[in-house]
Design an enzyme around this catalytic site. Structure first.
Site, PDB file in Angstrom:
ATOM      1  N   ASP A  67       5.684  -6.944   0.542  1.00 52.97           N
ATOM      2  CA  ASP A  67       4.721  -6.480   1.546  1.00 52.97           C
ATOM      3  C   ASP A  67       3.368  -7.163   1.410  1.00 52.97           C
ATOM      4  O   ASP A  67       3.111  -7.860   0.426  1.00 52.97           O
ATOM      5  CB  ASP A  67       4.566  -4.946   1.459  1.00 52.97           C
ATOM      6  N   ASP A 136       4.062   9.112  -3.374  1.00 56.46           N
ATOM      7  CA  ASP A 136       4.718   9.797  -2.245  1.00 56.46           C
ATOM      8  C   ASP A 136       6.165   9.349  -2.056  1.00 56.46           C
ATOM      9  O   ASP A 136       6.793   9.681  -1.058  1.00 56.46           O
ATOM     10  CB  ASP A 136       3.917   9.573  -0.952  1.00 56.46           C
ATOM     11  N   HIS A 138       7.211   6.198  -1.720  1.00 56.73           N
ATOM     12  CA  HIS A 138       7.444   4.968  -0.943  1.00 56.73           C
ATOM     13  C   HIS A 138       7.988   3.852  -1.822  1.00 56.73           C
ATOM     14  O   HIS A 138       7.713   3.777  -3.018  1.00 56.73           O
ATOM     15  CB  HIS A 138       6.200   4.532  -0.154  1.00 56.73           C
ATOM     16  N   GLU A 143       6.670   4.218   3.952  1.00 58.47           N
ATOM     17  CA  GLU A 143       6.130   5.543   3.693  1.00 58.47           C
ATOM     18  C   GLU A 143       7.156   6.613   4.093  1.00 58.47           C
ATOM     19  O   GLU A 143       8.102   6.321   4.837  1.00 58.47           O
ATOM     20  CB  GLU A 143       4.839   5.736   4.499  1.00 58.47           C
TER      21      GLU A 143
HETATM   22  P1  PGA Z   1       1.407   1.114  -8.434  1.00 60.88           P
HETATM   23  O1  PGA Z   1       2.021   1.174  -6.967  1.00 60.88           O
HETATM   24  O2  PGA Z   1       2.334   0.225  -9.223  1.00 60.88           O
HETATM   25  O3  PGA Z   1       0.061   0.507  -8.268  1.00 60.88           O
HETATM   26  O4  PGA Z   1       1.397   2.506  -8.946  1.00 60.88           O
HETATM   27  C1  PGA Z   1       3.397   1.338  -6.807  1.00 60.88           C
HETATM   28  C2  PGA Z   1       3.736   1.364  -5.336  1.00 60.88           C
HETATM   29  O5  PGA Z   1       2.899   1.803  -4.536  1.00 60.88           O
HETATM   30  O6  PGA Z   1       4.844   0.938  -4.990  1.00 60.88           O
END
Ligand code: PGA
Length: 272
Positions: A67, A136, A138, A143
Site C-alpha cells: 500500500d 482494528d 486491517h 479496513e
Molecule cells: P504497525 O502497523 O506495524 O505500525 O503497528 C501495522 C499495520 O497497520 O498493518
C-alpha cells in the site's frame, strides 16, 4: 495456520527472516509482497544482515508493496516508498526496477490499481506476502468492512488508523485520508502469507484474527482461509489467545523435516 509465539520481537523477526531467506534460496526469482509500519522494521534489519553474511541473495527477486498513502510523493518522509528504501532496499541487492510500490500521486487511480494487479500477475503472482495487522484488524489498508474479495483499490482510512500512524508524520501534519492498497483478494492469492504482530496493543486484534469468526469486520481473520498462513507473535501479542499453550506445543514438537521449512538452520533459541 501456523502460529509461532516467540519471547520477543527480535527472536520472532529473526525466525521470520530465516524463513524468508529459505523461500528465496528455494526460488531465487521469488516474488515478495512487502509491508510497512513499525512491525517489519526488525525483520528487514535481519534480512539485511542475512544479505551481508551471504545467506540471502535478492538479485533475482522482485517485490510488490501492499500500500501507499494517496497524495504524497515517493520522497515524502512518511511515504512507504521512502520507508522501503531506507529500511530494506538500500541494504540488500534487490534491483530497483524490480521493486514496485503503488504511486500515491497517480493521476488515474483506478487505472493505476488495475495496472498494479496486472503487474503482480505478470510477475507470476506473489510467493510470500509479509503482513502486519492494525489494531482494528486491517491487513494492508483493508479496513474493517473491506470486501473479503477486494482487489487493489482506493480505501478511506479509519480515524483509528490515522491516529495510529500520525507518529510517522510531522507534528501537525495531517495523515492522508486515503490510501491505495492491495485488496484482501489480492493478498489471499499469495502462495504464502506471513503475518507479524508484536506488543500488547495488537493482542485483541490477533486473538480476533486467529480465534474469532471470519468476518469482513476483522479483515485479518480471512487468513484462517489461507492454505499457508504463518503468524509470528511475541508473548505480548499472543496474550489473549485461548489456545496459546497448544500453539507453543505444536511448534516445539515440529518434526525436524518440517523445521527444514526455515532453511534447515538451528534457530529455535527461544525454547522454553
Ligand atoms: P504497525 O502497523 O506495524 O505500525 O503497528 C501495522 C499495520 O497497520 O498493518
Amino acid at each position: 495456520m501456523e502460529i509461532i509465539i516467540c519471547e520477543n520481537p527480535t527472536s520472532a523477526s529473526r525466525l521470520a527472516a530465516l524463513h524468508v531467506a529459505a523461500v528465496i534460496r528455494a526460488k531465487p526469482e521469488a516474488v515478495l509482497g512487502l509491508a510497512t509500519g513499525a512491525t517489519p522494521v526488525a525483520l528487514y534489519a535481519e534480512l539485511a544482515e542475512l544479505f551481508r553474511r551471504g545467506m540471502a541473495d535478492f538479485s533475482r527477486c522482485s517485490t510488490f508493496n501492499l500500500d501507499e498513502y494517496v497524495g504524497i510523493g515517493r520522497d515524502h518522509p512518511a511515504s512507504f516508498s521512502r520507508f522501503m528504501r531506507e529500511k530494506l532496499f538500500r541494504h540488500i541487492n534487490v534491483l530497483p526496477e524490480n521493486t514496485r510500490i503503488p504511486d500515491g500521486l497517480a493521476g488515474d487511480i483506478p487505472g493505476h490499481c488495475a495496472a498494479y494487479e496486472k503487474a503482480i500477475s505478470a510477475a507470476g503472482g506473489i510467493d510470500l506476502q509479509i503482513l502486519g495487522i492494525g489494531a482494528d484488524g486491517h491487513i494492508g489498508f483493508n479496513e474493517p468492512s473491506s470486501s473479503l474479495a477486494s482487489r487493489t483499490r482506493l480505501k478511506t482510512l479509519t480515524r483509528k488508523t490515522r491516529e495510529d500512524n500520525a507518529r510517522f508524520f510531522g507534528r501537525g501534519e495531517p495523515v492522508p485520508q486515503h490510501a491505495i492498497t492491495m485488496g484482501i483478494g489480492t493478498i489471499m492469492e499469495a502462495r504464502e502469507a506471513v503475518l507479524l504482530a508484536f506488543g500488547e496493543a495488537k493482542a485483541q486484534a490477533v486473538a480476533n484474527a486467529i480465534e474469532g469468526p471470519v468476518s469482513a469486520s476483522n479483515p485479518a481473520s480471512i487468513l484462517q482461509m489461507h492454505p499457508r498462513a504463518v503468524i509470528f507473535l511475541d508473548d505480548l501479542a499472543a496474550g489473549l489467545l485461548q489456545r496459546s499453550d497448544y500453539y507453543r506445543e505444536v511448534f516445539e514438537q515440529k518434526p525436524h523435516w518440517q523445521r527444514g521449512d526455515f532453511g534447515g538452520v538451528v534457530f529455535w533459541e527461544d525454547k522454553r
